[in-house]
Design a protein around this motif. Structure first.
Motif, short mmCIF file in Angstrom:
data_model
loop_
_atom_site.label_atom_id
_atom_site.label_comp_id
_atom_site.label_asym_id
_atom_site.label_seq_id
_atom_site.Cartn_x
_atom_site.Cartn_y
_atom_site.Cartn_z
N SER A 24 0.83 -1.21 0.00
CA SER A 24 0.00 0.00 0.00
C SER A 24 0.86 1.26 0.00
CB SER A 24 -0.95 0.00 1.20
OG SER A 24 -0.24 -0.03 2.41
N PHE A 25 1.99 1.24 0.72
CA PHE A 25 2.87 2.40 0.72
C PHE A 25 3.53 2.57 -0.65
CE2 PHE A 25 6.91 4.58 2.11
CZ PHE A 25 6.32 5.81 2.32
N GLU A 27 2.27 1.74 -3.48
CA GLU A 27 1.24 2.30 -4.37
C GLU A 27 1.14 3.81 -4.18
OE1 GLU A 27 -2.39 0.17 -3.61
OE2 GLU A 27 -1.54 -1.72 -4.32
N ARG A 28 1.23 4.27 -2.93
CA ARG A 28 1.18 5.71 -2.67
C ARG A 28 2.39 6.41 -3.28
NH1 ARG A 28 0.39 6.70 3.49
NH2 ARG A 28 0.47 8.84 2.75
N ILE A 29 3.56 5.78 -3.18
CA ILE A 29 4.77 6.34 -3.78
C ILE A 29 4.59 6.43 -5.29
CG2 ILE A 29 7.21 5.87 -4.31
CD1 ILE A 29 7.41 4.73 -1.44
N ASP A 30 4.08 5.37 -5.91
CA ASP A 30 3.89 5.37 -7.36
C ASP A 30 2.89 6.44 -7.78
OD1 ASP A 30 5.76 3.38 -7.75
OD2 ASP A 30 4.27 1.76 -7.83
N ASP A 31 1.82 6.59 -7.05
CA ASP A 31 0.84 7.63 -7.36
C ASP A 31 1.48 9.01 -7.27
OD1 ASP A 31 -1.12 5.73 -7.73
OD2 ASP A 31 -2.04 6.03 -5.76
N THR A 32 2.35 9.18 -6.29
CA THR A 32 2.99 10.48 -6.06
C THR A 32 3.97 10.83 -7.15
OG1 THR A 32 2.71 10.23 -3.67
CG2 THR A 32 4.32 11.86 -4.41
N TRP A 33 4.90 9.91 -7.47
CA TRP A 33 5.91 10.27 -8.47
C TRP A 33 5.29 10.47 -9.84
CZ3 TRP A 33 7.18 7.56 -12.86
CH2 TRP A 33 6.96 6.19 -12.90
N ARG A 41 10.19 5.83 -10.52
CA ARG A 41 10.16 5.67 -9.06
C ARG A 41 11.53 5.98 -8.47
NH1 ARG A 41 8.84 -0.19 -7.65
NH2 ARG A 41 6.74 0.36 -8.26
#
Length: 93
Positions: A24-25, A27-33, A41
């Motif tokens: 889940s973290f 996924e959040r990193i991927d959404d952010t970058w 990434r």
């Protein structure tokens, strides 16, 4: 973890670093970058780590001082600006 090695010409070799994250973290990193226009990434993570080193937000001592200041405020152990000016002989001009 691998470490960068400096060549005789003064340049660092590239090192590979492995670490574990929850899905889940990640996924959040991927959404952010992706949302911020980074190309990958890895580019985002390098940028974020470099930024954290060059511009640290707070160190431990600063956080302790902030907590102590908050405690002083809560306990009413504060000084008004006018009292501080009088105490230290400064003016508000």
């Amino acid at each position: 973890m691998s470490e960068a090695i400096t060549n005789d010409d003064g340049e660092d070799d590239i090192a590979t670093v492995n670490f574990k994250l929850t899905e889940s973290f990640l996924e959040r990193i991927d959404d952010t970058w992706q949302g911020r226009g980074f190309n990958s990434r890895s580019e985002f993570i390098r940028y974020t780590l470099r930024d954290a080193i060059e511009f640290p937000t707070f160190d431990r001592d600063e956080l302790v001082a902030l907590l102590e200041a908050e405690e002083d405020i809560q306990e009413g152990r504060t000084t008004s600006a006018e009292e501080a000016r009088e105490r230290f002989g400064t003016s508000d001009e």
